[in-house]
Motif scaffolding. Structure first.
Motif: not given
Length: 170
Positions: A3-10
């Motif tokens: 989720f943390a990496l998806r938040l960076v990407r988003k």
């Protein structure tokens, strides 16, 4: 922690495609809401995992990990040049830092740990672990340069901190 990496990407995608920065999502995993730690956010260009930039802090600056990730991702965008055309080629990494502990001797520094140098006047510099093999003395010099510290004339203390790496699968 995906989720943390998806938040960076988003956050990167919204900022570069729409020029918008959104706040913390309404639904955040419980473990992210309770973690307060310093983080570094890094972007790499593929193929070859070419470093494009890294920003962060070894101490927490926000109330939650999600807020910390958004804040540091925005800092990354403001510090390094990115274009929306870069997005398909970018991968991300997050370093979660743990509280530092005083090193008894520089030679005890582990290669997979971060190095923090502090002066009696409050200046500090960091050397993060990297894939490059470097001696503790080289890392100390790097941390002093990063913090604007003259280790010959300023009283310093050297600390080590552990780092958890969260990396996107390529």
């Amino acid at each position: 922690m995906q989720f943390a990496l998806r938040l960076v990407r988003k956050t990167m995608e919204r900022a570069l495609r729409k020029g918008e920065i959104h706040g913390v999502p309404d639904v955040v995993p419980e473990d992210m809401a309770s973690i307060r730690t310093g983080i570094y956010v890094a972007a790499f260009e593929n193929p070859g995992r070419k470093a494009r930039g890294r920003v962060g802090s070894h101490l927490p600056t926000k109330a939650s990990l999600a807020e910390e990730i958004i804040h540091q991702t925005v800092n990354l965008l403001q510090t390094f040049p990115f274009r929306k055309e870069d997005l398909p080629y970018l991968t991300y990494e997050i370093l979660l830092t743990h509280p530092p502990s005083l090193l008894a001797a520089l030679s005890a520094l582990r290669s997979d740990a971060g190095l923090l140098v502090r002066t009696s006047r409050g200046a500090s510099g960091i050397s993060l672990p990297s894939a490059q093999v470097r001696t503790p003395e080289e890392r100390l010099r790097e941390a002093c340069v990063n913090g604007g510290i003259d280790q010959d004339t300023q009283d310093t203390r050297v600390y080590e901190f552990t780092v958890d790496v969260i990396r996107e699968d390529v």
